[in-house]
Design a protein around this motif. Sequence first.
Motif, PDB file in Angstrom:
ATOM      1  N   ILE A 323       0.841  -1.206   0.000  1.00 34.03           N
ATOM      2  CA  ILE A 323       0.000   0.000   0.000  1.00 34.03           C
ATOM      3  C   ILE A 323       0.869   1.246   0.000  1.00 34.03           C
ATOM      4  N   VAL A 324       1.860   1.301   0.914  1.00 39.93           N
ATOM      5  CA  VAL A 324       2.698   2.500   1.046  1.00 39.93           C
ATOM      6  C   VAL A 324       3.508   2.726  -0.219  1.00 39.93           C
ATOM      7  N   SER A 325       4.095   1.658  -0.771  1.00 40.68           N
ATOM      8  CA  SER A 325       4.904   1.827  -1.986  1.00 40.68           C
ATOM      9  C   SER A 325       4.050   2.301  -3.154  1.00 40.68           C
ATOM     10  N   ASN A 326       2.847   1.780  -3.278  1.00 39.96           N
ATOM     11  CA  ASN A 326       1.966   2.236  -4.360  1.00 39.96           C
ATOM     12  C   ASN A 326       1.618   3.711  -4.196  1.00 39.96           C
ATOM     13  N   LEU A 327       1.338   4.140  -2.967  1.00 40.53           N
ATOM     14  CA  LEU A 327       1.003   5.549  -2.732  1.00 40.53           C
ATOM     15  C   LEU A 327       2.193   6.449  -3.038  1.00 40.53           C
ATOM     16  N   VAL A 328       3.390   6.026  -2.645  1.00 38.08           N
ATOM     17  CA  VAL A 328       4.591   6.839  -2.903  1.00 38.08           C
ATOM     18  C   VAL A 328       4.885   6.904  -4.396  1.00 38.08           C
ATOM     19  N   ALA A 373      -7.224  12.521 -14.981  1.00 33.45           N
ATOM     20  CA  ALA A 373      -6.980  13.806 -15.631  1.00 33.45           C
ATOM     21  C   ALA A 373      -5.639  13.752 -16.348  1.00 33.45           C
ATOM     22  N   THR A 374      -5.506  14.482 -17.463  1.00 35.72           N
ATOM     23  CA  THR A 374      -4.268  14.464 -18.241  1.00 35.72           C
ATOM     24  C   THR A 374      -3.112  15.085 -17.459  1.00 35.72           C
ATOM     25  N   GLU A 375      -3.405  16.072 -16.594  1.00 38.79           N
ATOM     26  CA  GLU A 375      -2.322  16.709 -15.856  1.00 38.79           C
ATOM     27  C   GLU A 375      -1.718  15.788 -14.796  1.00 38.79           C
ATOM     28  N   ARG A 376      -2.389  14.664 -14.528  1.00 34.44           N
ATOM     29  CA  ARG A 376      -1.843  13.706 -13.572  1.00 34.44           C
ATOM     30  C   ARG A 376      -0.810  12.798 -14.223  1.00 34.44           C
ATOM     31  N   GLY A 377      -0.574  12.947 -15.491  1.00 39.53           N
ATOM     32  CA  GLY A 377       0.461  12.162 -16.144  1.00 39.53           C
ATOM     33  C   GLY A 377      -0.066  10.835 -16.660  1.00 39.53           C
ATOM     34  N   SER A 378       0.859  10.006 -17.164  1.00 34.22           N
ATOM     35  CA  SER A 378       0.486   8.716 -17.726  1.00 34.22           C
ATOM     36  C   SER A 378       0.409   7.660 -16.641  1.00 34.22           C
ATOM     37  N   GLY A 379      -0.245   6.545 -16.941  1.00 34.99           N
ATOM     38  CA  GLY A 379      -0.376   5.458 -15.982  1.00 34.99           C
ATOM     39  C   GLY A 379      -1.591   4.620 -16.323  1.00 34.99           C
ATOM     40  N   HIS A 380      -1.718   3.508 -15.570  1.00 31.81           N
ATOM     41  CA  HIS A 380      -2.821   2.589 -15.836  1.00 31.81           C
ATOM     42  C   HIS A 380      -3.932   2.691 -14.793  1.00 31.81           C
ATOM     43  N   GLY A 381      -3.735   3.506 -13.762  1.00 37.38           N
ATOM     44  CA  GLY A 381      -4.760   3.651 -12.736  1.00 37.38           C
ATOM     45  C   GLY A 381      -4.895   2.432 -11.841  1.00 37.38           C
ATOM     46  N   LEU A 382      -3.860   1.558 -11.821  1.00 35.16           N
ATOM     47  CA  LEU A 382      -3.942   0.334 -11.027  1.00 35.16           C
ATOM     48  C   LEU A 382      -3.357   0.502  -9.628  1.00 35.16           C
ATOM     49  N   GLY A 383      -2.414   1.430  -9.465  1.00 32.24           N
ATOM     50  CA  GLY A 383      -1.741   1.577  -8.177  1.00 32.24           C
ATOM     51  C   GLY A 383      -2.696   1.911  -7.047  1.00 32.24           C
ATOM     52  N   LEU A 384      -3.517   2.937  -7.244  1.00 31.65           N
ATOM     53  CA  LEU A 384      -4.472   3.321  -6.202  1.00 31.65           C
ATOM     54  C   LEU A 384      -5.560   2.268  -6.042  1.00 31.65           C
ATOM     55  N   THR A 385      -5.944   1.621  -7.138  1.00 33.52           N
ATOM     56  CA  THR A 385      -6.951   0.562  -7.042  1.00 33.52           C
ATOM     57  C   THR A 385      -6.454  -0.575  -6.160  1.00 33.52           C
ATOM     58  N   ILE A 386      -5.177  -0.973  -6.348  1.00 31.86           N
ATOM     59  CA  ILE A 386      -4.605  -2.029  -5.510  1.00 31.86           C
ATOM     60  C   ILE A 386      -4.469  -1.556  -4.071  1.00 31.86           C
ATOM     61  N   ALA A 387      -4.020  -0.326  -3.868  1.00 34.84           N
ATOM     62  CA  ALA A 387      -3.876   0.201  -2.509  1.00 34.84           C
ATOM     63  C   ALA A 387      -5.205   0.207  -1.780  1.00 34.84           C
ATOM     64  N   LEU A 388      -6.268   0.599  -2.467  1.00 39.15           N
ATOM     65  CA  LEU A 388      -7.589   0.615  -1.837  1.00 39.15           C
ATOM     66  C   LEU A 388      -8.048  -0.798  -1.509  1.00 39.15           C
ATOM     67  N   GLY A 389      -7.832  -1.741  -2.450  1.00 39.84           N
ATOM     68  CA  GLY A 389      -8.248  -3.119  -2.205  1.00 39.84           C
ATOM     69  C   GLY A 389      -7.484  -3.750  -1.061  1.00 39.84           C
ATOM     70  N   GLN A 390      -6.174  -3.522  -0.985  1.00 41.05           N
ATOM     71  CA  GLN A 390      -5.389  -4.075   0.116  1.00 41.05           C
ATOM     72  C   GLN A 390      -5.752  -3.419   1.447  1.00 41.05           C
ATOM     73  N   SER A 391      -6.095  -2.138   1.419  1.00 43.53           N
ATOM     74  CA  SER A 391      -6.517  -1.464   2.657  1.00 43.53           C
ATOM     75  C   SER A 391      -7.786  -2.096   3.198  1.00 43.53           C
ATOM     76  N   ARG A 392      -8.755  -2.346   2.328  1.00 43.11           N
ATOM     77  CA  ARG A 392      -9.995  -2.987   2.764  1.00 43.11           C
ATOM     78  C   ARG A 392      -9.718  -4.370   3.327  1.00 43.11           C
ATOM     79  N   LEU A 393      -8.771  -5.085   2.707  1.00 36.39           N
ATOM     80  CA  LEU A 393      -8.443  -6.425   3.182  1.00 36.39           C
ATOM     81  C   LEU A 393      -7.854  -6.375   4.593  1.00 36.39           C
ATOM     82  N   LEU A 394      -7.094  -5.331   4.896  1.00 38.63           N
ATOM     83  CA  LEU A 394      -6.511  -5.172   6.230  1.00 38.63           C
ATOM     84  C   LEU A 394      -7.475  -4.549   7.223  1.00 38.63           C
ATOM     85  N   GLY A 395      -8.659  -4.136   6.757  1.00 38.53           N
ATOM     86  CA  GLY A 395      -9.598  -3.452   7.640  1.00 38.53           C
ATOM     87  C   GLY A 395      -9.208  -2.020   7.901  1.00 38.53           C
TER      88      GLY A 395
END
Length: 416
Positions: A323-328, A373-395
Motif C-alpha cells: 500500500i505505502v509503496s503504491n502511494l509513494v 486527468a491528463t495533468e496527472r500524467g500517464s499510468g494505468h490507474g492500477l496503483g491506487l486501485t490495488i492500494a484501496l483493495g489491500q486497505s480494505r483487506l486489512l480493515g
Amino acid sequence: MRWKIAALAAATACLVVAAVGVLVHLWTAHDIRSRADMQVFNGVYSAMDVYRRTGTPADGAELDPADLPAALRHPTDGNRHTAYDGRVDADANAGPTMWAGQRTGGPGSRVLAVRVNMSNDFHTLRQLDVTMAVASLAALAAAAPLAVYGAGLLARRLRRVSETAGRISAGDLDARTGPTKGRDEVADIAATVDLMADSLGQRLRTERQFTADVAHELRTPVGGLLAAVDLLPPGETEDLLRARVRDLRGLVEDLLEISRLDAGAERPVRARVPLGAVVSEAVTRTGLDTEVTVAGVISGEVIDGEADAAWTVETDPRRLERIVSNLVVNAHRHGDTPVRVTVEDRTVVVRDHGPGFPKDLLLHGPRRFHTGATERGSGHGLGLTIALGQSRLLGAELRLDNAPDGGAVATLRLPD
C-alpha cells in the motif's frame, strides 16, 4: 418525509374543508334570501288584495313605514318590487330584513309594504357554520393520524429502496430490495433498482473475469519474453527491451493481484510489527527521493531521545508495504516533489505537491485504467486501485484528499 406527506395531506384537507364550508355558507345564505324574497313578493300581493277590498292594510302590511328602504319609497310604476335591508338592530332582535312594496294607486299614491325578518334564519346559518367548523376539526383530528400512518408506510418502503441503493453504491453488489407490497411507483422504483444492480453486477463480473483471464494468459508469454531478453548481447537495445518487458510484467502482476482481490482469494497474514520501520522500508524499496517523518523521528534520527516512536501494529507487513509503496510511486508519478510520508500513531500520510487528485477520482474513487486527468500524467490507474483493495483487506481506511495549498494527500488509518 413522513411528516411532510402528512402535513401536505392535512393542508389539502384544510383547504377542501374551507372550500366546502364557504360554498355551503354562500349557498345557504342565497337560499335564505331567495325564500324571503318570494315570501314578501307573494305577501304584498295578498296584502294589496285585502287593502283594495277593505281599504285597510292586512296584518303584517304597512303604509309608507318609516324604515322602508329608499329603493321602495318612490317606485316609478305600480308593480311589486323587493329590496334587501342588511341593517341589524340587536336590541329589537331585528334584521337583516327583506322588503316588498307596491303603490296602492297611481303615481304619488301611498306605498303598501310587507317585510320579513331574517334574523332567525341567519342565526341558524351561523349555528350551521359553527357546527361545520367543529365537525371539520374533529374529522381532521381523526384523519391526521391516519395520514401519518399511511405516509410512514410509504416512507418505510422508500427508505428500504434508498438503503439498497446506498449498499450498492458502497460496493455490495448482492444487495437487493426484493418484492415490495403494492403495484405503484414505489414498487416500480424498487424493481428498477434491483434490475440496475443485476445489470451492474453482471458487467462488473464480466470485467473482473476479463481482467483475470488477460493476466493469466499474458503471464507465461511475458515470462518467456524476459527470459529471451536475457539472451540478448549487452547494450542499449538490451537495456531498453529489458525495461519495457519488466514494465509489462509489472502490469500483468498488478492485474493478477486485482483479480485475486476481486475474487476474495486474498487472506492477510497478520503479525505485530513496528509501523515506522515497515513504512520506512517500503519507501526505501521504491528508490524514490521521499522524506519520511515518524513521530519523534526525522530521516532516521531520534529527536529528544524519543525511542517510543516505533509504535507496533498488528497487520500484514507485506500488504502494508504494498500500500505505502503504491502511494509513494503514485505521488512521484502523478504529483510533484517534495513527496513526504508522515507516520503518527496508526496513521500514515503520503503528501505530494503536484496538481492534486482530480475531482472525478475524489468523487468516485480510484478505478482501474483510469488516471482521472491528463495533468496527472500517464499510468494505468492500477496503483491506487490495488492500494484501496489491500486497505480494505486489512480493515484499514484509505482516504484521498487535496491539500488546501495544493497537492494530493493520501491518508491510511490502520485499525486498532
